[in-house]
Enzyme design. Sequence first.
Site, PDB file in Angstrom:
ATOM      1  CB  SER A 139      -0.925   0.006   1.222  1.00 44.18           C
ATOM      2  OG  SER A 139      -1.583   1.240   1.278  1.00 44.18           O
ATOM      3  CG  HIS A 155      -3.871  -1.327  -1.778  1.00 46.43           C
ATOM      4  ND1 HIS A 155      -5.000  -2.037  -2.106  1.00 46.43           N
ATOM      5  CD2 HIS A 155      -4.248  -0.472  -0.784  1.00 46.43           C
ATOM      6  CE1 HIS A 155      -6.013  -1.650  -1.361  1.00 46.43           C
ATOM      7  NE2 HIS A 155      -5.592  -0.688  -0.554  1.00 46.43           N
ATOM      8  CG  ASP A 206      -5.073   2.816   0.565  1.00 45.99           C
ATOM      9  OD1 ASP A 206      -6.035   2.050   0.447  1.00 45.99           O
ATOM     10  OD2 ASP A 206      -3.970   2.462   1.026  1.00 45.99           O
ATOM     11  CG  MET A 211      -8.002   7.987   1.971  1.00 46.19           C
ATOM     12  SD  MET A 211      -7.164   8.105   3.561  1.00 46.19           S
ATOM     13  CE  MET A 211      -6.280   6.557   3.552  1.00 46.19           C
ATOM     14  CG  HIS A 243      -9.158   0.718  -0.964  1.00 44.52           C
ATOM     15  ND1 HIS A 243      -8.599   0.495   0.291  1.00 44.52           N
ATOM     16  CD2 HIS A 243     -10.489   0.816  -0.761  1.00 44.52           C
ATOM     17  CE1 HIS A 243      -9.563   0.477   1.193  1.00 44.52           C
ATOM     18  NE2 HIS A 243     -10.717   0.674   0.580  1.00 44.52           N
ATOM     19  CG  MET A 294     -11.074   4.069   1.619  1.00 44.91           C
ATOM     20  SD  MET A 294      -9.564   4.006   2.582  1.00 44.91           S
ATOM     21  CE  MET A 294      -8.399   3.920   1.254  1.00 44.91           C
ATOM     22  CG  MET A 350     -11.839  -1.863   4.715  1.00 41.36           C
ATOM     23  SD  MET A 350     -10.244  -1.545   3.921  1.00 41.36           S
ATOM     24  CE  MET A 350      -9.271  -0.855   5.261  1.00 41.36           C
ATOM     25  CG  ASP A 394      -6.371  -2.366   2.904  1.00 42.81           C
ATOM     26  OD1 ASP A 394      -5.296  -2.182   3.486  1.00 42.81           O
ATOM     27  OD2 ASP A 394      -6.944  -1.504   2.205  1.00 42.81           O
TER      28      ASP A 394
HETATM   29  C1  DX5 Z   1      -6.339   2.085   5.213  1.00 46.38           C
HETATM   30  C2  DX5 Z   1      -5.874   1.676   3.851  1.00 46.38           C
HETATM   31  C3  DX5 Z   1      -4.818   0.642   3.867  1.00 46.38           C
HETATM   32  C4  DX5 Z   1      -3.553   1.030   4.599  1.00 46.38           C
HETATM   33  C5  DX5 Z   1      -2.987  -0.221   5.187  1.00 46.38           C
HETATM   34  O1  DX5 Z   1      -7.434   2.891   5.085  1.00 46.38           O
HETATM   35  O2  DX5 Z   1      -6.955   1.165   3.080  1.00 46.38           O
HETATM   36  O3  DX5 Z   1      -4.516   0.200   2.554  1.00 46.38           O
HETATM   37  O4  DX5 Z   1      -2.610   1.640   3.772  1.00 46.38           O
HETATM   38  O5  DX5 Z   1      -1.878   0.104   5.964  1.00 46.38           O
HETATM   39  P1  DX5 Z   1      -1.269  -0.909   7.024  1.00 46.38           P
HETATM   40  O6  DX5 Z   1      -0.849  -2.144   6.270  1.00 46.38           O
HETATM   41  O7  DX5 Z   1      -0.114  -0.150   7.590  1.00 46.38           O
HETATM   42  O8  DX5 Z   1      -2.330  -1.211   8.032  1.00 46.38           O
HETATM   43 ZN    ZN Z   2      -6.492   0.205   1.124  1.00 50.24          ZN
END
Ligand code: DX5
Ligand code: ZN
Length: 217
Positions: A9, A34, A36, A38, A67, A69, A138, A176
């Site tokens: 990620s 990956h 993320d 947001m 991903h 969010m 999640m 994740d």
């Molecule tokens: C959280 C993200 C994850 C995050 C995971 O909202 O969706 O992808 O980066 O990070 P770790 O592996 O450090 O929990």
């Molecule tokens: Zn994620």
Amino acid sequence: MSKPIISPSLLSANFLNLEADLDAINRSEADWLHIDVMDGVFVPNISFGFPVLKYVAEKCTKPLDVHLMIVQPEKFIKEVKDLGSMMMNVHYETCTHLHRVVQQIKDAGMKAGVTLNPATPVALLKDIVADLDMVLLMSVNPGFGGQKFIPQTLNKLRECRELVDKTGSKALIQIDGGVNLETGKLLVDAGADVLVAGNAVFKAPDMVEMIHQLKNL
Ligand code: DX5
Ligand code: ZN
């Protein structure tokens, strides 16, 4: 048992030196990257947007596993596609018309994933799972890297494995949040196909070696 797909990620990367981190990912056994995204609305944080991701996409040689969010993710199908993404993953909790969004993602030529927050039950996917390429469970509340793995995810994963297998769905199951060598092993044993790892990879002294270890749990 086959080896898990590993999707590091980007959220935990060094944003002052993304090029070096992406070089390490490129030469590692990572299968995907990956990403993320947001919006500060669906989750209480903001990460990075498309102007940054354009350069990430140019540099990264691995398929992009995006991903989202964000609320109204269907507004960004074109932007995600234009990055060259392999996967577009939306949250169940953000899509009133989930079936339509999934079809739109597939029509755009991407694989379609649906994510469930920790408190959202697997059973809600019963009527859509056959259409999905991936289900993401999640294992922390979305928004931040470096959180502690929620153990109930293991029960949820077994339930999801059963649903996917029973319905003949081709969906991969991705986990994740809080994934490391210890939780990763439990997850692979419980039927996970794809492991996302942020802190465990990017904060490791040797990222390439950590990815190798996750790949060979
Ligand atoms: C959280 C993200 C994850 C995050 C995971 O909202 O969706 O992808 O980066 O990070 P770790 O592996 O450090 O929990
Ligand atoms: Zn994620």
